[in-house]
Enzyme design. Structure first.
Site, mmCIF file in Angstrom:
data_model
loop_
_atom_site.group_PDB
_atom_site.id
_atom_site.type_symbol
_atom_site.label_atom_id
_atom_site.label_comp_id
_atom_site.label_asym_id
_atom_site.label_seq_id
_atom_site.Cartn_x
_atom_site.Cartn_y
_atom_site.Cartn_z
ATOM 1 N N CYS A 70 35.860 28.807 19.365
ATOM 2 C CA CYS A 70 36.373 29.988 20.461
ATOM 3 C C CYS A 70 35.371 31.240 20.229
ATOM 4 C CB CYS A 70 37.549 30.060 19.881
ATOM 5 S SG CYS A 70 38.248 28.595 21.163
ATOM 6 N N ARG A 87 27.965 31.241 18.503
ATOM 7 C CA ARG A 87 29.809 29.876 18.001
ATOM 8 C C ARG A 87 29.699 28.476 18.602
ATOM 9 N NH1 ARG A 87 32.735 33.350 15.217
ATOM 10 N NH2 ARG A 87 35.060 32.323 15.024
ATOM 11 N N TRP A 129 35.776 26.664 23.168
ATOM 12 C CA TRP A 129 35.391 25.612 22.399
ATOM 13 C C TRP A 129 36.524 24.451 22.907
ATOM 14 C CZ3 TRP A 129 36.632 22.090 18.582
ATOM 15 C CH2 TRP A 129 34.777 21.174 18.336
ATOM 16 N N ASN A 176 41.632 32.552 19.714
ATOM 17 C CA ASN A 176 41.313 31.548 18.761
ATOM 18 C C ASN A 176 41.430 30.620 18.147
ATOM 19 O OD1 ASN A 176 38.547 30.207 17.147
ATOM 20 N ND2 ASN A 176 37.518 32.529 16.221
ATOM 21 N N GLY A 177 41.604 29.595 17.788
ATOM 22 C CA GLY A 177 42.507 28.500 16.896
ATOM 23 C C GLY A 177 43.329 27.846 17.602
ATOM 24 N N GLU A 188 20.152 15.318 4.958
ATOM 25 C CA GLU A 188 20.522 16.598 5.830
ATOM 26 C C GLU A 188 19.288 16.620 7.008
ATOM 27 O OE1 GLU A 188 22.060 19.093 6.044
ATOM 28 O OE2 GLU A 188 20.363 20.998 6.812
ATOM 29 N N LYS A 230 19.955 16.999 10.789
ATOM 30 C CA LYS A 230 18.982 17.758 11.573
ATOM 31 C C LYS A 230 18.533 17.303 13.052
ATOM 32 C CE LYS A 230 20.336 20.690 10.060
ATOM 33 N NZ LYS A 230 21.052 21.091 9.983
ATOM 34 N N GLU A 289 22.050 16.736 15.733
ATOM 35 C CA GLU A 289 22.755 17.480 16.225
ATOM 36 C C GLU A 289 21.781 17.531 17.300
ATOM 37 O OE1 GLU A 289 24.545 20.198 13.474
ATOM 38 O OE2 GLU A 289 22.819 20.209 12.435
ATOM 39 N N HIS A 317 21.355 -4.117 1.796
ATOM 40 C CA HIS A 317 22.565 -5.271 1.740
ATOM 41 C C HIS A 317 23.083 -4.937 3.070
ATOM 42 C CE1 HIS A 317 22.513 -5.022 -2.766
ATOM 43 N NE2 HIS A 317 22.011 -4.053 -2.594
ATOM 44 N N LYS A 339 29.019 26.272 15.489
ATOM 45 C CA LYS A 339 28.495 27.626 14.912
ATOM 46 C C LYS A 339 29.269 27.693 13.437
ATOM 47 C CE LYS A 339 24.851 29.383 12.274
ATOM 48 N NZ LYS A 339 24.014 27.997 11.886
HETATM 49 O O1 M6R Z 1 29.653 27.452 7.535
HETATM 50 P P1 M6R Z 1 29.824 26.383 7.206
HETATM 51 O O2 M6R Z 1 28.778 26.045 6.030
HETATM 52 O O3 M6R Z 1 31.223 26.367 6.113
HETATM 53 O O4 M6R Z 1 29.808 25.018 7.876
HETATM 54 C C1 M6R Z 1 29.580 23.511 7.571
HETATM 55 C C2 M6R Z 1 28.610 22.741 8.634
HETATM 56 O O5 M6R Z 1 29.692 22.602 10.114
HETATM 57 C C3 M6R Z 1 27.720 22.827 9.056
HETATM 58 O O6 M6R Z 1 27.154 22.981 8.158
HETATM 59 C C4 M6R Z 1 26.963 22.202 9.815
HETATM 60 O O7 M6R Z 1 27.263 20.514 10.088
HETATM 61 C C5 M6R Z 1 25.824 22.323 11.226
HETATM 62 N N1 M6R Z 1 25.884 22.108 12.277
HETATM 63 C C6 M6R Z 1 24.814 21.196 10.009
HETATM 64 O O8 M6R Z 1 23.630 22.228 10.901
#
Ligand code: M6R
Length: 602
Positions: free
Chosen positions: A2, A28, A75, A99-100, A474, A478, A481, A497, A597
């Protein structure tokens, strides 16, 4: 997660300004939005499911001249994304955005139901609004009511509140969720972050946990938890509004990929000229824990590899949400490194607080200047990569890896493990990184060609060994996501395995082999997948390409570098493959479904 913004002004444009702030908070992640504004008599509330443009369209049917507004991007956590659950929530004399998460909302709700309150939504926030109204009905004091309500709330919050009988004043407070106060020529703000207000001002103050603020169009007054007035410094943001624009790029993600050559070379240049963390003495600690989430955790795994392999220091990497279950391992001689782009990730923040309670020394690798994690760690190493808007991190991740490379180098130096020749090699590698990254980025045609081969598939695998296996994780994240393709990352030697049963005719397997020592073993594992019909995409360095036709259908060739920068080059190629694939699949690249985000809930 949020985002909130409140604006009270001498003009009549609070709705327009709050809406433009909401648009800057879009990054966000959200699934509905809403705004409440004072229409001269009462607070009007307009909400909408989906994009802010839907809210904008709805607002065009109203007279939105208003001098005070509070707005929200939601969110969903409690209750599906719909208009009823969207904020603002209004109960009795209280209208608020939040927010929270109020964790004990169901207990409070029972108490409120007994006191005659009724509820329309499934949200914890409506309960918070009702509880605040309940407190206000008892004290008739707006600040005191907020203090009393917050004492009853368990969980995290940043609130912007407007009371019916003072409709041009915003009351605000926070705990475990970010909140900044902004000062402009025409009025004042209370918002989740600086991006929301940068179109209007770069002057702001940060609110500490448990502080309360009264924001009017002319004056902002800060209070501590006992409601004693306190002084606050105003700060000037160094990021400007232009950095929050795409500046001609099709997506923020692409822009941020292209910002990496400079962001990474800046980190290495600073290390060799004006390093702020060279005084960190690894010998003071008996162990290092690195804790983070998502991509930041993947960057931590590269860090672990470098610190262990080259600095000869044992390191444990833990996912932040799991760290509390290793509580007994945290002692005053532990060095905890927390890694976070946003500096607001709730799980990482909780881990850092736990470690501090246990007496550990905590260093943060953080991008967002002034964020909660940056402020709470004992020592903050900023990556200074600039604002990252795309939900999928790119420069955030690579800049964390770059900082780890410098930490490993420091560890080698401190332990006397850095002989002159190696030092020269690594320095040369780091100081020439810009050119090498540019050459990786310039291979766009190849990434598109590969994307064309894989984008119709449903499953894909990444394999590698050693440092390459951390980059696989990673690369896989990517792709998942932003393209919504199912992808798994496996240590190349582990595939046989069990998981190799999933490799079938045509299954794409992206393998990475940049590490000299592990090259042959990885190639054997690639051949095992090839024998089962995989479509093999091979990522390697220019010195390794002879005879790869035997087992590779496609090859991505990277410049040769040391382990201190090779992961950065490798991942950038994978970022671009993911980007091109997501584009071919027609995905919303900058705002993938269900993701946020800044993950400010545990
Ligand atoms: O802001 P942060 O680096 O703490 O965020 C951590 C993860 O939420 C963040 O890296 C998330 O995995 C991203 N969506 C990756 O692209």
């Amino acid at each position: 997660m949020c985002g909130i913004i409140g604006y009270t002004t001498r003009k009549n444009n609070s709705v327009e300004v709050a809406l433009s702030g909401l648009k800057n908070l879009e990054y966000r992640g959200y699934d509905s939005s809403g705004i409440a504004f004072f229409d001269g008599e009462k607070m009007d509330i307009i909400k909408s499911k989906g994009k802010i443009s839907n809210l904008d369209d709805k607002l065009s049917n109203f007279n939105t001249n208003s001098c005070c507004a509070i707005a929200h991007t939601r969110w969903a956590t409690h209750g599906e994304p719909n208009e009823t659950n969207a904020h603002p929530h209004q109960v009795g004399k209280v209208t608020l955005v939040h927010n929270g998460i109020i964790e004990n909302y169901s207990v409070l709700k029972d108490e409120l139901l007994k006191n005659g309150y009724t509820f329309k939504s499934e949200t914890d926030t409506e309960v918070a609004a009702a509880y605040l109204d309940y407190c206000y009905s008892k004290t008739q004091d707006k600040l005191q009511a907020l203090v009393d309500a917050c004492k009853a709330f368990r969980g995290s919050y940043a609130f912007d509140v407007v009371y019916e009988d003072e409709p041009t004043t915003i009351y605000a407070t926070r705990k475990d969720s970010p909140l900044v106060i902004g000062y402009s020529h025409d009025g004042n703000f209370a918002a989740s972050d600086i991006s929301a207000i940068l179109n209007y001002t770069n002057k702001y103050s940060l609110i500490e946990e448990g502080e309360f603020v009264k924001v009017t169009k002319d004056i902002v007054t800060f209070y501590n938890k006992d409601l004693h007035e306190i002084e606050k410094k105003s700060e000037t943001a160094t990021w400007d509004a232009a950095q929050y624009q795409k500046n001609g790029y099709e997506h923020f993600m692409l822009k941020e990929i292209y910002e990496q050559p400079k962001a990474i070379s800046d980190i290495f240049n600073r290390y060799y000229t004006n390093c702020s963390y060279k005084d960190l003495d690894f010998s003071k600690f008996d162990k290092i824990h690195i804790v983070a989430c998502g991509s930041a955790m993947h960057a931590s795994l590269v860090g672990k590899y470098l610190l262990q392999t080259y600095g000869k220091i044992p390191v444990m990497v833990e996912i932040a949400s799991e760290y509390r279950y290793s509580e007994e391992l945290i002692t005053p001689s532990t060095l905890l490194i927390v890694v976070s782009q946003s500096g607001e990730t709730a799980d990482t923040l909780a881990a850092l607080r736990l470690a501090k309670e246990k007496g550990a020394y905590v260093v943060g690798i953080v991008n967002a200047v002034g964020s909660t994690i940056a402020r709470e760690v004992d020592k903050c190493i900023y990556t200074y990569a600039g604002p990252e808007i795309a939900v999928a991190t790119t420069k955030g991740y690579t800049s964390q890896v770059a900082v780890f490379s410098t930490l490993a180098l420091m560890a080698m130096e401190q332990k006397g493990l850095l002989d002159k020749n190696i030092e020269k090699l690594i320095k040369n590698d780091m100081l020439n990184i810009e050119e090498k990254i540019n050459s990786v980025i310039s291979n766009r045609e190849k990434y598109l060609e590969i994307a064309n081969q894989i984008y119709k598939h449903n499953d894909l695998f990444f394999i590698g060994r050693g440092i390459d296996s951390t980059v696989c994780m990673e690369g896989s994240l990517k792709l998942k996501e932003i393209s919504y393709m199912h992808s798994e990352s496996y240590s190349a030697g582990e595939l046989k395995h069990g998981t190799i049963s999933l490799i079938d005719k045509g299954t794409p397997v992206i393998s990475i082999a940049t590490d000299e020592k592990l090259f042959e073993k990885t190639v054997s594992n690639i051949k095992e997948t090839k024998a089962r019909g995989s479509f093999s995409i091979f990522v390697t360095t220019e010195n390794h390409i002879d005879n790869c036709d035997e087992f590779a259908d496609e090859v991505i060739i990277l410049p040769k570098a040391t382990d201190f920068t090779e992961p950065i080059l490798t991942v950038i190629a994978l970022q671009l493959v993911a980007y091109e694939t997501a584009k071919l699949r027609g995905c919303d690249i900058d705002k993938p479904r269900n993701l946020a985000k800044s993950v400010t809930v545990e």
